[in-house]
Scaffold this active site. Sequence first.
Site, PDB file in Angstrom:
ATOM      1  N   GLU A  52      12.173  54.609 -25.647  1.00  0.00           N
ATOM      2  CA  GLU A  52      12.448  53.303 -26.246  1.00  0.00           C
ATOM      3  C   GLU A  52      13.917  52.934 -26.108  1.00  0.00           C
ATOM      4  OE1 GLU A  52      10.871  52.144 -30.433  1.00  0.00           O
ATOM      5  OE2 GLU A  52      13.010  52.466 -30.716  1.00  0.00           O
ATOM      6  N   TYR A  91      14.085  44.410 -26.958  1.00  0.00           N
ATOM      7  CA  TYR A  91      13.387  45.668 -27.212  1.00  0.00           C
ATOM      8  C   TYR A  91      12.520  46.001 -26.005  1.00  0.00           C
ATOM      9  CZ  TYR A  91      10.014  48.978 -29.114  1.00  0.00           C
ATOM     10  OH  TYR A  91       9.228  50.084 -29.314  1.00  0.00           O
TER      11      TYR A  91
END
Length: 376
Positions: free
Chosen positions: A188, A100
């Site tokens: 993201e 992530y």
Amino acid sequence: MKLHEYQAKEIFARQGIPIPRGRVVSVPEQAQAAAQELGRVVVKAQVHVGGRGKAGGIKLAHDPDEARAFAEAMLGKPLKGLLVEQVLVEEALDIASEYYLSVTVDRATKRALMMASALGGVDIEEVAASHPDRISRLPIDPAYGPMDFELRGLMSDAGFEAGATRHIGQIARALYDTMLRCDGSLVEINPLVVTGSGTVVAADAKFDVDDNALYRQHELAGHREEAEEDPIEAEAHRRGATYVRLDGDIGVIGNGAGLVMTTLDVVTRAGGRPANFLDIGGGARAESVRQAIEIVLMDSNVKGILFNIFGGITRGDEVAQGILEGTSGLGVNVPIVVRMAGTRGEQGRKMLEGSSLVPAASPIEAAEKIIELTGK
Ligand code: GDP
Ligand code: MN
């Protein structure tokens, strides 16, 4: 404003972030053709919501026929309540690790904040709840940007495999640059995939743009139409109204953002549920009041409308004129309660006498009346 995954990926790719080869399509046959070209593919529903994988919006297709079938099953249907109009057909990845990586704005430190975790592929909110210690954070000094040693520290803290960190460091820097250049409020990559052969690819992309910067982000502003999730909000924006849809049944219209927000609180306190926020602004004239009523009534949940007007630049008689015109011209059949004070409030109230509009002396009284009239 949220961008679709494929739009975000286009921007990422231009900034040098590797993405899988793929095509965005809107009919099943195009998905089939894309799969013929790309081989084994994933078919991904393009809607503004996370967790598509779990909801059935991400499917691995072994051959073009299967890709067509998956596209057909998704297109034109809702996923988590949002209509799927396009799917992204992308070459399937040989996933070894899922990480992530994101950059967002941290209001507390007034800086961009980079976050990294080796627990990618799951919603970061889930990670934050179950393994808060597995998310590493790097506040970025706006004068210098992320320094190499800081990025190395972040990646080692997150537990990224050493062999991939040089490449991920470049991606992290590009992600930060993209956020700055495009006025992002959140960028993201989840998951950031390390493949079996050791390459690093952004398998998913999320990009929220600061609406206030759209005046200088011409390309992104062009995505606005498709980015709108709510048809009434889209129409309100086209008409230049400041409208936010909520999930209750009492329409709220006022002049000034602060006054409208307070009115939402007052309605809620009194036991009602506001259907929207609508600010007609300062100096609103009859026509914009009429428009406001029209917009609020586009929501079929609305059972009544509460006007809260405090005249300053906005004049009570003008608003009253708008309410009278709006209600007669539109054939309104829900109760309307009006609280009016300030500049020419007296004249405004006089004008409303003898109409079906219900006057109220204070915001609280107005809230109580509209709740009563809408049958709560
Ligand atoms: P999200 O569920 O909306 O966040 O969509 P993602 O693009 O993140 O996909 C969800 C999950 O699908 C990923 O975390 C992967 O574990 C899985 N997945 C399996 N194969 C692939 C692939 O080839 N590409 C992508 N993008 N995801 C894959
Ligand atoms: Mn994802």
